[in-house]
Design an enzyme around this catalytic site. Structure first.
Site, PDB file in Angstrom:
ATOM      1  CE1 TYR A 206      65.911  37.617 -52.684  1.00  0.00           C
ATOM      2  CE2 TYR A 206      68.236  38.090 -52.398  1.00  0.00           C
ATOM      3  CZ  TYR A 206      66.958  38.043 -51.899  1.00  0.00           C
ATOM      4  OH  TYR A 206      66.714  38.426 -50.607  1.00  0.00           O
TER       5      TYR A 206
ATOM      6  CG  ASP B 202      68.966  31.170 -56.000  1.00  0.00           C
ATOM      7  OD1 ASP B 202      68.187  30.403 -55.408  1.00  0.00           O
ATOM      8  OD2 ASP B 202      69.162  32.342 -55.636  1.00  0.00           O
TER       9      ASP B 202
END
Ligand code: PLP
Length: 402
Positions: free
Chosen positions: A122, A193
């Site tokens: 990300y 994540d």
């Protein structure tokens, strides 16, 4: 105290999202969890304060609520459900996915340590590492999202392996047990994540991962209408995280928590839809002459297909692909779509589309951008909950326009 309901019954995600870890008695016997909009909670007598504080000093909680930065009742109900779905001892909710990412790192980072991040991660996570970790003198490496690359990057002082799976936009799937194995041998904490996988499709805690993070803004909330994040793991680790979270106040508000809990009630059904729609659309795109290449872990052509089959129940509804042509053709296709909104994010009810280089990486120098794979004709779809036949028909008609 919540009425305990045992996970030993092996309830599945949809049941856990509704009944997970019991419930608090609600005011007025309300079925839904009340939204308690207050910044503080009062005591009846001055003596009670002393009693409360003394017990707290001894690690006992006489009553849960004290001050809104420390949490609210709707948040705690959400945390219990999320922990139940994930199979974790405890969850800590945050005001955003990035608050969860940053505060997990900041709680465990140390100047004499070293953090390994996986690339294709990300963007904001990468930016935090590149732009801020240096200020704290915390060394780090960003490596290829693969177990052997991670193992090769381990240094004597490595204390955190921070991974993401599947990654975004190339949807690389990590061999989690292989990473956990090397990490455990060296006493390194593992964090994942798993926003794109969700606790429906993968169970990292059962594979030995220490901390799981999700942006609840995505599939968990599920309606493109809230922002929240969550970290999950053992009670001990979550207690460390909670101390930092309540100090900083990255606490989601009561209305956000209400919306999140409401969204969770349909989590299992939505994920079934996302998994089926994702595979159907990925297959259609892969067979289409106007498409150059498709990345979706459920396709046999994906480099991590085998790992995905072993580790994941389904692959969700994020699909990346190259349109045949350049910037102009790609834009023509995007603009011809009727059902896809041009915006980032994923996992909600509305289908979304982004041309990655322009939406998420515009301010990076062109050469660096291309180096990390953000080419002009790269598009990412995040399918919503519309009927998949309509989405396929819309994509087909837009591709015809090129
Ligand atoms: C969206 C996202 C985040 C950030 O979450 P926010 O809720 O937007 O702060 C972090 N990681 C991944 C993989 C995401 O998709």
């Amino acid at each position: 105290m919540p009425k305990e309901s045992s996970n030993a019954r092996n309830w599945k995600p949809s049941t856990l999202a509704i009944h997970g870890r019991g419930r608090e008695p609600h005011a007025y016997y309300a079925v839904s969890t009340p939204i308690v909009h207050t910044s503080n909670y009062y005591f009846d007598t001055a003596g009670e304060v002393e009693e409360f504080m003394r017990a707290k000093g001894q690690g006992k909680v006489l009553r849960e609520h004290e001050y809104a930065r420390y949490g609210n009742p709707t948040q705690q109900e959400c945390e219990r459900k999320l922990a139940a779905i994930e199979g974790a001892e405890r969850a800590v909710l945050y005001s955003s996915g990035m608050a969860a990412v940053l505060l997990v790192i900041m709680t465990y980072m140390k100047p004499d340590g070293h953090i390994i991040f996986t690339g294709d991660c990300y963007r904001q996570t990468r930016d935090f590492a590149m732009n801020f970790l240096g200020k704290f003198n915390v060394p780090f490496s960003i490596v290829d999202p693969a177990a052997d690359a991670i193992a090769a990057a381990i240094q004597p002082n490595t204390n955190i392996i921070f991974t993401e799976s599947p990654t975004n936009p190339y949807l690389r799937v990590l061999d989690i047990p292989a990473i956990v194995k090397v990490a455990k041998e060296r006493g390194i904490m593992t964090v994942i994540d798993a926003t794109l996988a969700t606790p429906y499709n993968i169970k990292p805690i059962a594979m030995g991962v220490d901390v799981v993070i999700h942006s609840a803004t995505k599939y968990l909330g599920g309606h493109n209408d809230l922002m929240a994040g969550v970290a999950l793991g053992s009670a001990t680790l979550m207690n460390d995280l909670y101390k930092m979270q309540r100090m900083i106040g990255a606490t989601p508000g009561p209305l956000t928590c209400f919306l999140l809990e409401r969204g969770l009630k349909t989590f299992g059904m939505r994920m079934e839809h996302h998994n089926n729609a994702g595979l159907a659309v990925a297959r259609m795109l892969e067979a289409h002459p106007k498409i150059e290449k498709v990345w979706y872990p459920g396709l046999e052509s994906h480099p991590d297909y085998r790992i995905a089959v072993e580790q994941m129940l389904g692959n969700g509804s994020v699909i990346s692909f190259l349109v045949r042509g350049g910037n102009a053709e790609t834009r023509k296709f995007i603009d011809a779509l009727e059902l896809f909104l041009i915006t980032p994010s994923l996992g909600g009810s509305e289908s979304l589309i982004t041309q990655m280089w322009a939406m998420s990486f515009f301010d990076y120098p062109e050469e660096y951008r291309k180096n990390i794979g953000m080419v002009d004709n790269l598009v990412r779809l995040a399918l919503g909950l519309e009927d998949v036949d309509d989405l396929i028909a819309d994509l087909r008609q837009a591709l015809e326009k090129i």
